[in-house]
Design an enzyme around this catalytic site. Structure first.
Site, PDB file in Angstrom:
ATOM      1  N   GLU A   1      -0.691  -2.001   5.116  1.00 12.61           N
ATOM      2  CA  GLU A   1       0.181  -2.011   6.300  1.00 12.61           C
ATOM      3  C   GLU A   1       0.073  -0.698   7.067  1.00 12.61           C
ATOM      4  OE1 GLU A   1       3.043  -1.237   9.052  1.00 12.61           O
ATOM      5  OE2 GLU A   1       3.133  -0.172   7.160  1.00 12.61           O
TER       6      GLU A   1
ATOM      7  N   ASP B   1       0.800  -1.232   0.000  1.00  9.90           N
ATOM      8  CA  ASP B   1       0.000   0.000   0.000  1.00  9.90           C
ATOM      9  C   ASP B   1       0.831   1.279   0.000  1.00  9.90           C
ATOM     10  OD1 ASP B   1       0.697  -0.954   2.614  1.00  9.90           O
ATOM     11  OD2 ASP B   1      -0.671   0.484   3.518  1.00  9.90           O
TER      12      ASP B   1
HETATM   13 ZN   LIG Z   1       5.019   3.652   6.465  1.00 14.24          ZN
HETATM   14 ZN   LIG Z   2       6.423   0.953   5.544  1.00 20.10          ZN
END
Ligand SMILES: [Zn+2]
Ligand SMILES: [Zn+2]
Length: 396
Positions: free
Chosen positions: A139, A82
């Site tokens: 994440e 991401d």
């Molecule tokens: Zn980051």
């Molecule tokens: Zn990262």
């Protein structure tokens, strides 16, 4: 050394394909759980290299599995996909095509590195067992790791050990950092709402001032780390936002504080929580205002398993030599949802240097000028390949 010859002669000349993939992902960033283009690129590549590919885990997560030999021993390698809601300031030809969205944490590079490894592993690597390559969504705060686990990640793809790697700006390009035990912090998000009685700025005695109470609470919170946490331990209490009032002659009803809380130890995390609750409530009482605390638990403390960390350290030493490996690297107060995967399966979270201070690679992650250093795709992929080779070593 055979491995370093492999790096120089066989891998580096072939890495251009993965530099292109990295730059393509960089130019087309996608936010948490929206990594559809990236996930299908990953799935297509893995399929073309002979992996069994499963998609849609935790939304947009992808797992590629490859089995060789008869052993059921298995290793999981994880990358994140991401991007972040940041407007990129750079001027490279692969600059983000989407204003306000960019790969400012290098997840484009982590994905490209693991894809490079995937190809190398699929081609000529002898091993006995199963490799699961885990490409994770979200994440950055949204907890894609937990979502993949909720979708049965480790039931469907059992792993005896798992590893993940993140780039680290300010560390020499391609230098590896390992650390046993606590390596990254827990992260909690807290909103404190202070409610008083508003009124005219000329008549403060007729109000209970939420602004004064908030200001006092901000100062009192500074004592939690300074006076309650053991000086040998690490915690952070950051008040990142204060919201109150609109006019200089109005005492507002309400004030709000936004906090980020970090700790490298779960007991310290609990202690900090207890102290904040107590301080806020007694401070509020002393000013005659009400306080409510909304505590939202974020990522857990990241704990690297000693044995798997030692194993990975030795692999890096073997491939790159001791001068490029730090076996006892620092802990960081950033957080990482790979911590949840490490609660289920032993393993290790590894850092690879993105560039020394003074170079472009030193620009820190989450900065609009950040860019992943393409030079580290080769050592990163070579390390992953060697880790699989050593972990699933053919016996006899
Ligand atoms: Zn980051
Ligand atoms: Zn990262």
């Amino acid at each position: 050394m055979q491995e370093s010859r492999y790096l120089a002669n066989a891998l580096v000349p072939r890495i251009g394909e993965f530099v292109q993939i990295r730059r393509d992902i960089h130019a087309n960033p996608e936010l948490a759980f929206d990594e559809h283009r990236t996930a299908s690129l990953v799935a297509d590549k893995l399929t073309s290299w002979g992996y069994d590919v499963s998609t849609g885990l935790g939304g947009t997560g992808v797992v590629g599995s490859l089995r060789r030999g008869l052993s059921s021993k298995s290793i999981g390698l994880r990358a994140d996909m991401d991007a972040l809601p940041i407007l990129e300031s750079g001027s490279s030809s692969w600059k983000s095509k989407i204003p306000g969205l960019m790969h400012a944490c290098g997840h484009d590079g982590h994905t490209a590195m693991l894809l490079a490894a995937a190809k190398l592993i699929s081609e000529d690597l002898e091993f006995d067992g199963v490799v699961h390559l885990i490409f994770q969504p979200a994440e950055e705060g949204a907890g894609g790791a937990l979502k993949m686990m909720d979708d049965g990640l480790f039931d469907r793809f059992p792993c005896d050990a798992i590893f993940a790697m993140h780039n680290m700006p300010g560390v020499e390009a391609g230098r590896f950092e390992f650390r046993k035990g606590s390596a990254m912090a827990s992260s909690d998000n807290v909103t404190i709402t202070i409610s008083g009685r508003g009124g005219h700025g000329a008549f403060p005695h007729e109000t209970t001032d939420s602004v004064v109470a908030a200001a006092s609470i901000v100062m009192a919170l500074q004592t939690v780390v300074a006076r309650n946490v053991d000086p040998q331990s690490t915690a952070v209490v950051t008040v990142g936002a204060i919201h109150a009032g609109k006019a200089n002659n109005v005492i507002p009803q309400e004030a709000q504080l936004e906090l980020s809380i970090r700790a490298l130890d779960t007991q310290v995390r609990s202690l900090v929580k207890e102290r904040i609750e107590s301080l806020v409530n007694f401070q509020a009482q002393s000013f005659g205002v009400q306080a409510s605390i909304d505590w939202r638990e974020g990522y857990a403390v990241l704990l690297n398993a000693p044995e798997e960390t030692e194993f990975a350290t030795n692999v890096a030493m073997k491939v790159f030599g001791a001068e490029r490996v730090e076996p006892n690297g620092p802990a960081y107060t950033a957080s990482e949802d790979f911590a949840f995967m490490l609660q289920k399966v032993p393993g290790s979270y590894i850092f690879i240097g993105n560039g020394s201070p003074g170079t472009q690679g030193a620009c820190h992650v989450h900065n609009p000028g950040y860019d992943f250093n393409d030079e580290i795709i080769a050592p990163g992929a070579a390390f992953w390949r060697a880790l699989v080779y050593e972990y699933l070593k053919v016996q006899g």
